[in-house]
Design a protein around this motif. Sequence first.
Motif, PDB file in Angstrom:
ATOM      1  N   SER A 144      19.674  -1.988   4.279  1.00  0.00           N
ATOM      2  CA  SER A 144      19.015  -1.537   3.056  1.00  0.00           C
ATOM      3  C   SER A 144      17.616  -2.120   3.015  1.00  0.00           C
ATOM      4  N   VAL A 145      16.746  -1.445   2.277  1.00  0.00           N
ATOM      5  CA  VAL A 145      15.374  -1.891   2.087  1.00  0.00           C
ATOM      6  C   VAL A 145      15.209  -2.246   0.618  1.00  0.00           C
ATOM      7  N   SER A 146      14.809  -3.475   0.347  1.00  0.00           N
ATOM      8  CA  SER A 146      14.628  -3.900  -1.042  1.00  0.00           C
ATOM      9  C   SER A 146      13.198  -3.629  -1.491  1.00  0.00           C
ATOM     10  N   TYR A 147      13.071  -3.218  -2.727  1.00  0.00           N
ATOM     11  CA  TYR A 147      11.731  -2.998  -3.281  1.00  0.00           C
ATOM     12  C   TYR A 147      11.692  -3.477  -4.728  1.00  0.00           C
TER      13      TYR A 147
ATOM     14  N   SER B 134       7.423   4.164 -13.273  1.00  0.00           N
ATOM     15  CA  SER B 134       7.116   5.077 -12.173  1.00  0.00           C
ATOM     16  C   SER B 134       7.345   4.438 -10.809  1.00  0.00           C
ATOM     17  N   GLN B 135       7.082   3.120 -10.701  1.00  0.00           N
ATOM     18  CA  GLN B 135       7.286   2.432  -9.421  1.00  0.00           C
ATOM     19  C   GLN B 135       8.761   2.395  -9.034  1.00  0.00           C
ATOM     20  N   HIS B 136       9.625   2.315 -10.034  1.00  0.00           N
ATOM     21  CA  HIS B 136      11.067   2.369  -9.800  1.00  0.00           C
ATOM     22  C   HIS B 136      11.447   3.730  -9.210  1.00  0.00           C
ATOM     23  N   PHE B 137      10.945   4.795  -9.828  1.00  0.00           N
ATOM     24  CA  PHE B 137      11.256   6.136  -9.356  1.00  0.00           C
ATOM     25  C   PHE B 137      10.649   6.409  -7.981  1.00  0.00           C
ATOM     26  N   ASP B 138       9.464   5.848  -7.712  1.00  0.00           N
ATOM     27  CA  ASP B 138       8.845   6.050  -6.397  1.00  0.00           C
ATOM     28  C   ASP B 138       9.725   5.478  -5.283  1.00  0.00           C
ATOM     29  N   GLY B 139      10.291   4.292  -5.526  1.00  0.00           N
ATOM     30  CA  GLY B 139      11.170   3.692  -4.538  1.00  0.00           C
ATOM     31  C   GLY B 139      12.422   4.518  -4.322  1.00  0.00           C
ATOM     32  N   TYR B 140      12.987   5.017  -5.422  1.00  0.00           N
ATOM     33  CA  TYR B 140      14.157   5.894  -5.320  1.00  0.00           C
ATOM     34  C   TYR B 140      13.821   7.134  -4.491  1.00  0.00           C
ATOM     35  N   SER B 141      12.674   7.761  -4.774  1.00  0.00           N
ATOM     36  CA  SER B 141      12.272   8.981  -4.073  1.00  0.00           C
ATOM     37  C   SER B 141      12.046   8.716  -2.587  1.00  0.00           C
ATOM     38  N   PHE B 142      11.495   7.537  -2.277  1.00  0.00           N
ATOM     39  CA  PHE B 142      11.290   7.153  -0.880  1.00  0.00           C
ATOM     40  C   PHE B 142      12.645   7.118  -0.150  1.00  0.00           C
ATOM     41  N   GLY B 143      13.618   6.458  -0.739  1.00  0.00           N
ATOM     42  CA  GLY B 143      14.934   6.354  -0.113  1.00  0.00           C
ATOM     43  C   GLY B 143      15.586   7.707   0.084  1.00  0.00           C
ATOM     44  N   LYS B 144      15.475   8.561  -0.934  1.00  0.00           N
ATOM     45  CA  LYS B 144      16.096   9.885  -0.852  1.00  0.00           C
ATOM     46  C   LYS B 144      15.424  10.742   0.204  1.00  0.00           C
ATOM     47  N   LYS B 145      14.086  10.711   0.226  1.00  0.00           N
ATOM     48  CA  LYS B 145      13.341  11.553   1.155  1.00  0.00           C
ATOM     49  C   LYS B 145      13.623  11.177   2.603  1.00  0.00           C
ATOM     50  N   PHE B 146      13.659   9.883   2.888  1.00  0.00           N
ATOM     51  CA  PHE B 146      13.769   9.447   4.280  1.00  0.00           C
ATOM     52  C   PHE B 146      15.188   8.986   4.651  1.00  0.00           C
ATOM     53  N   ASN B 147      16.139   9.227   3.740  1.00  0.00           N
ATOM     54  CA  ASN B 147      17.541   8.876   3.996  1.00  0.00           C
ATOM     55  C   ASN B 147      17.677   7.394   4.349  1.00  0.00           C
ATOM     56  N   VAL B 148      17.037   6.578   3.513  1.00  0.00           N
ATOM     57  CA  VAL B 148      17.063   5.126   3.673  1.00  0.00           C
ATOM     58  C   VAL B 148      17.766   4.517   2.463  1.00  0.00           C
TER      59      VAL B 148
ATOM     60  N   VAL C 272      18.047   2.083  -0.319  1.00  0.00           N
ATOM     61  CA  VAL C 272      17.074   1.211  -0.982  1.00  0.00           C
ATOM     62  C   VAL C 272      17.760   0.407  -2.088  1.00  0.00           C
ATOM     63  N   LEU C 273      17.302  -0.817  -2.258  1.00  0.00           N
ATOM     64  CA  LEU C 273      17.827  -1.708  -3.298  1.00  0.00           C
ATOM     65  C   LEU C 273      16.686  -2.048  -4.247  1.00  0.00           C
ATOM     66  N   HIS C 274      16.826  -1.618  -5.497  1.00  0.00           N
ATOM     67  CA  HIS C 274      15.782  -1.850  -6.486  1.00  0.00           C
ATOM     68  C   HIS C 274      15.935  -3.223  -7.130  1.00  0.00           C
ATOM     69  N   ILE C 275      14.840  -3.992  -7.136  1.00  0.00           N
ATOM     70  CA  ILE C 275      14.813  -5.297  -7.792  1.00  0.00           C
ATOM     71  C   ILE C 275      13.797  -5.226  -8.931  1.00  0.00           C
TER      72      ILE C 275
ATOM     73  N   ILE D  17      11.282  -9.611  -0.907  1.00  0.00           N
ATOM     74  CA  ILE D  17      11.555  -8.176  -0.962  1.00  0.00           C
ATOM     75  C   ILE D  17      10.762  -7.513   0.164  1.00  0.00           C
ATOM     76  N   ASP D  18      11.127  -6.276   0.496  1.00  0.00           N
ATOM     77  CA  ASP D  18      10.563  -5.624   1.681  1.00  0.00           C
ATOM     78  C   ASP D  18       9.316  -4.788   1.408  1.00  0.00           C
ATOM     79  N   MET D  19       9.254  -4.169   0.253  1.00  0.00           N
ATOM     80  CA  MET D  19       8.122  -3.278  -0.013  1.00  0.00           C
ATOM     81  C   MET D  19       7.945  -3.106  -1.514  1.00  0.00           C
ATOM     82  N   MET D  20       6.832  -2.488  -1.883  1.00  0.00           N
ATOM     83  CA  MET D  20       6.571  -2.173  -3.282  1.00  0.00           C
ATOM     84  C   MET D  20       5.722  -0.918  -3.395  1.00  0.00           C
ATOM     85  N   PHE D  21       5.978  -0.159  -4.438  1.00  0.00           N
ATOM     86  CA  PHE D  21       5.023   0.832  -4.918  1.00  0.00           C
ATOM     87  C   PHE D  21       4.343   0.162  -6.110  1.00  0.00           C
ATOM     88  N   VAL D  22       3.034   0.112  -6.089  1.00  0.00           N
ATOM     89  CA  VAL D  22       2.341  -0.708  -7.069  1.00  0.00           C
ATOM     90  C   VAL D  22       1.025  -0.063  -7.480  1.00  0.00           C
TER      91      VAL D  22
END
Length: 331
Positions: free
Chosen positions: A159-162, A170-184, A186-189, A206-211
């Motif tokens: 899993s990839v944490s963000y 919006s940053q929460h939704f961006d991470g969700y969309s990233f996981g769905k699009k690329f079949n990854v 994701v763990l939201h923190i 954590i591994d990444m952020m939309f910011v």
Amino acid sequence: MINRLNKFMMLCGRAVTTACFVTMLSMTVQAQSFPSAPVTFIVPGPAGSGTDQIARLLADQFTKIWNQSVVVENRAGASGSLGVQMLMRAKPDGYTIMIGHVSTHGIVPALRKPKPYDPFTDFAPIGEIGSSSNILVITPDKNIKTLDEWVAASKTKNSVSYGSPGIGLSQHFDGYSFGKKFNVEVLHIPYKGTGPAVNDLLGGRIDMMFVTPPAVMPLVNSGKLVALAQTSETRQMAFSNVPTFKELGYDDLINKTWWGLFAPLGTPRNIVEKLHESLLSALQNDSVRKGLELLVVDPAPPKSSADFGDFVRKDYQRWVDLVQQSGITVN
């Protein structure tokens, strides 16, 4: 008898015509003299926030345009809903306006149940101010320079944490969309604000952020973070070397953060137009444009109040659909 009736009808017609003329004349005079008293500018967020800084740029310019004071009133809380409620209770005369944004008029009414207000029908839209987008960032120790490299690396992890500034933003939704699009996976923190999340990203927790761009621009410029892609339709000036998801072939990962002006429902049309004209004038001012540039906000191209209202309605529906797809909820 018929002659008397005809004369009565003629008098009534003249009275109605006169009344309409007087009303129209009164409205014209009202618009020409507006504003003749201080205007309250509601900010549905805390002092010092990005939205607050945008509002104060405009308030200063409105003061010069109108030769009338503009009082900025911050109403933070409930994801902007407290400020929205203040606007809805205000007298619809143009003397109370609010800076709204993608959260107050998109995410919040789409996410909260029951819906606290309708972002399209419960307000008088004035016009769009500008827009920005979130930036996908990672740390340089991963030795990754492109989005495709990061997607490939993400697929090798369980899993990839963000992190994000909070649930339902919006940053929460961006991470969700990233996981769905690329079949990854994701763990939201969620964090209480952007700062703590960025600190944990820098610390490797954590591994990444939309910011938002202003929060990471110095870190990207100094090489402490690597920017891989941005969610805007076109590249923002401050990140002209960072590709958009759209140009990389991922149109469904566009997520525009926008700001606009709203008045209470029932505000006279001519007053709304006067406010709209003032907004367009302010957005052409060099100092306003420079201030927005420093905040990494691209000024909106001129559009009518009606067109802005249509945009708000469509953007809200987009968030309704995304909330349903994601299953993201708030208490």
